[in-house]
Motif scaffolding. Sequence first.
Motif, PDB file in Angstrom:
ATOM      1  N   GLN A 169       0.845  -1.199   0.000  1.00  0.00           N
ATOM      2  CA  GLN A 169       0.000   0.000   0.000  1.00  0.00           C
ATOM      3  C   GLN A 169       0.880   1.248   0.000  1.00  0.00           C
ATOM      4  O   GLN A 169       1.996   1.239   0.517  1.00  0.00           O
ATOM      5  N   PRO A 170       0.406   2.363  -0.557  1.00  0.00           N
ATOM      6  CA  PRO A 170       1.178   3.605  -0.517  1.00  0.00           C
ATOM      7  C   PRO A 170       1.472   3.989   0.930  1.00  0.00           C
ATOM      8  O   PRO A 170       0.655   3.779   1.821  1.00  0.00           O
ATOM      9  N   LEU A 171       2.632   4.567   1.138  1.00  0.00           N
ATOM     10  CA  LEU A 171       3.048   4.986   2.465  1.00  0.00           C
ATOM     11  C   LEU A 171       2.465   6.362   2.751  1.00  0.00           C
ATOM     12  O   LEU A 171       2.804   7.339   2.097  1.00  0.00           O
ATOM     13  N   LEU A 172       1.559   6.441   3.714  1.00  0.00           N
ATOM     14  CA  LEU A 172       0.893   7.701   4.024  1.00  0.00           C
ATOM     15  C   LEU A 172       1.391   8.329   5.316  1.00  0.00           C
ATOM     16  O   LEU A 172       1.312   9.534   5.493  1.00  0.00           O
ATOM     17  N   ARG A 173       1.852   7.502   6.254  1.00  0.00           N
ATOM     18  CA  ARG A 173       2.321   7.983   7.556  1.00  0.00           C
ATOM     19  C   ARG A 173       3.615   7.275   7.907  1.00  0.00           C
ATOM     20  O   ARG A 173       3.903   6.211   7.371  1.00  0.00           O
ATOM     21  N   PRO A 174       4.387   7.815   8.841  1.00  0.00           N
ATOM     22  CA  PRO A 174       5.613   7.137   9.252  1.00  0.00           C
ATOM     23  C   PRO A 174       5.319   5.744   9.816  1.00  0.00           C
ATOM     24  O   PRO A 174       4.319   5.537  10.500  1.00  0.00           O
ATOM     25  N   GLU A 175       6.192   4.834   9.522  1.00  0.00           N
ATOM     26  CA  GLU A 175       6.123   3.475  10.060  1.00  0.00           C
ATOM     27  C   GLU A 175       7.376   3.305  10.921  1.00  0.00           C
ATOM     28  O   GLU A 175       8.493   3.452  10.426  1.00  0.00           O
ATOM     29  N   ILE A 176       7.192   3.036  12.209  1.00  0.00           N
ATOM     30  CA  ILE A 176       8.300   2.942  13.158  1.00  0.00           C
ATOM     31  C   ILE A 176       8.490   1.487  13.566  1.00  0.00           C
ATOM     32  O   ILE A 176       7.532   0.807  13.926  1.00  0.00           O
ATOM     33  N   ILE A 177       9.740   1.015  13.530  1.00  0.00           N
ATOM     34  CA  ILE A 177      10.076  -0.325  14.017  1.00  0.00           C
ATOM     35  C   ILE A 177      11.055  -0.127  15.161  1.00  0.00           C
ATOM     36  O   ILE A 177      12.175   0.351  14.956  1.00  0.00           O
ATOM     37  N   ARG A 178      10.641  -0.440  16.360  1.00  0.00           N
ATOM     38  CA  ARG A 178      11.465  -0.249  17.548  1.00  0.00           C
ATOM     39  C   ARG A 178      12.527  -1.339  17.646  1.00  0.00           C
ATOM     40  O   ARG A 178      12.282  -2.492  17.312  1.00  0.00           O
ATOM     41  N   ILE A 233      15.070  18.905   6.292  1.00  0.00           N
ATOM     42  CA  ILE A 233      15.186  18.379   4.937  1.00  0.00           C
ATOM     43  C   ILE A 233      13.921  18.743   4.178  1.00  0.00           C
ATOM     44  O   ILE A 233      12.816  18.496   4.659  1.00  0.00           O
ATOM     45  N   SER A 234      14.092  19.320   3.009  1.00  0.00           N
ATOM     46  CA  SER A 234      12.919  19.602   2.196  1.00  0.00           C
ATOM     47  C   SER A 234      12.487  18.310   1.505  1.00  0.00           C
ATOM     48  O   SER A 234      13.102  17.270   1.678  1.00  0.00           O
ATOM     49  N   SER A 235      11.488  18.388   0.728  1.00  0.00           N
ATOM     50  CA  SER A 235      10.943  17.221   0.041  1.00  0.00           C
ATOM     51  C   SER A 235      11.995  16.532  -0.823  1.00  0.00           C
ATOM     52  O   SER A 235      12.827  17.179  -1.456  1.00  0.00           O
ATOM     53  N   VAL A 285       7.725  14.496  10.999  1.00  0.00           N
ATOM     54  CA  VAL A 285       7.334  14.296   9.613  1.00  0.00           C
ATOM     55  C   VAL A 285       5.828  14.416   9.440  1.00  0.00           C
ATOM     56  O   VAL A 285       5.339  14.535   8.346  1.00  0.00           O
ATOM     57  N   ASP A 286       5.103  14.405  10.523  1.00  0.00           N
ATOM     58  CA  ASP A 286       3.660  14.620  10.480  1.00  0.00           C
ATOM     59  C   ASP A 286       3.264  15.346  11.762  1.00  0.00           C
ATOM     60  O   ASP A 286       4.109  15.883  12.448  1.00  0.00           O
ATOM     61  N   VAL A 287       2.018  15.358  12.082  1.00  0.00           N
ATOM     62  CA  VAL A 287       1.565  16.115  13.255  1.00  0.00           C
ATOM     63  C   VAL A 287       2.009  15.503  14.576  1.00  0.00           C
ATOM     64  O   VAL A 287       1.986  16.174  15.594  1.00  0.00           O
ATOM     65  N   VAL A 288       2.410  14.238  14.593  1.00  0.00           N
ATOM     66  CA  VAL A 288       2.838  13.585  15.822  1.00  0.00           C
ATOM     67  C   VAL A 288       4.329  13.268  15.739  1.00  0.00           C
ATOM     68  O   VAL A 288       4.725  12.320  15.068  1.00  0.00           O
ATOM     69  N   PRO A 289       5.181  14.073  16.394  1.00  0.00           N
ATOM     70  CA  PRO A 289       6.616  13.784  16.373  1.00  0.00           C
ATOM     71  C   PRO A 289       6.900  12.417  17.002  1.00  0.00           C
ATOM     72  O   PRO A 289       6.215  12.005  17.940  1.00  0.00           O
ATOM     73  N   GLN A 290       7.907  11.724  16.474  1.00  0.00           N
ATOM     74  CA  GLN A 290       8.279  10.406  16.969  1.00  0.00           C
ATOM     75  C   GLN A 290       9.696  10.462  17.527  1.00  0.00           C
ATOM     76  O   GLN A 290      10.606  10.967  16.863  1.00  0.00           O
ATOM     77  N   VAL A 291       9.902   9.932  18.726  1.00  0.00           N
ATOM     78  CA  VAL A 291      11.234   9.845  19.305  1.00  0.00           C
ATOM     79  C   VAL A 291      11.834   8.515  18.868  1.00  0.00           C
ATOM     80  O   VAL A 291      11.239   7.452  19.076  1.00  0.00           O
ATOM     81  N   LEU A 336       8.000  12.886   0.355  1.00  0.00           N
ATOM     82  CA  LEU A 336       7.385  14.043  -0.288  1.00  0.00           C
ATOM     83  C   LEU A 336       7.308  15.237   0.654  1.00  0.00           C
ATOM     84  O   LEU A 336       7.536  16.372   0.258  1.00  0.00           O
ATOM     85  N   SER A 337       7.008  14.993   1.916  1.00  0.00           N
ATOM     86  CA  SER A 337       6.885  16.080   2.885  1.00  0.00           C
ATOM     87  C   SER A 337       8.252  16.518   3.400  1.00  0.00           C
ATOM     88  O   SER A 337       9.174  15.716   3.516  1.00  0.00           O
ATOM     89  N   SER A 338       8.362  17.795   3.736  1.00  0.00           N
ATOM     90  CA  SER A 338       9.577  18.224   4.420  1.00  0.00           C
ATOM     91  C   SER A 338       9.563  17.597   5.809  1.00  0.00           C
ATOM     92  O   SER A 338       8.508  17.271   6.344  1.00  0.00           O
ATOM     93  N   HIS A 339      10.722  17.375   6.375  1.00  0.00           N
ATOM     94  CA  HIS A 339      10.819  16.704   7.663  1.00  0.00           C
ATOM     95  C   HIS A 339      12.089  17.167   8.377  1.00  0.00           C
ATOM     96  O   HIS A 339      12.933  17.832   7.781  1.00  0.00           O
TER      97      HIS A 339
END
Length: 115
Positions: free
Chosen positions: A3-12, A52-54, A74-80, A92-95
């Motif tokens: 599926q297209p990647l729409l949000r960050p995917e985090i693997i701890r 980083i820009s897009s 990278v989105d509205v919820v920052p990830q540590v 695509l998004s700046s981050h």
Amino acid sequence: MRQPLLRPEIIRASSPDEPDDETSVNLLSAGHEQGRIEIYRARLHPHAPRRISSHGAASVEHVLMKSGQVTLGVDVVPQVLETGDTARFPGLSSHHYTTKKSPAVTHAIVGYPRD
């Protein structure tokens, strides 16, 4: 098909179940949609934002925390992200990556679609 990647995917780093007395190999991500890749190593100083820009439409960034800790915006919820964590997100998004009191080292791969 992935599926297209729409949000960050985090693997701890702590996610895989790894027996102490065995060698383990964990597939963190796979794909075939990219035509070109760029591989980066970044050392971030304490209290250093890296913006980083897009990377462009349909690009995907994969980052592995080699050492330290960063906040990935990278989105509205920052990830540590901490040592050993992996993240995958649309390029695509700046981050940005931001450190706190300690330096951090990241390895990143940016994949671009085939022409």
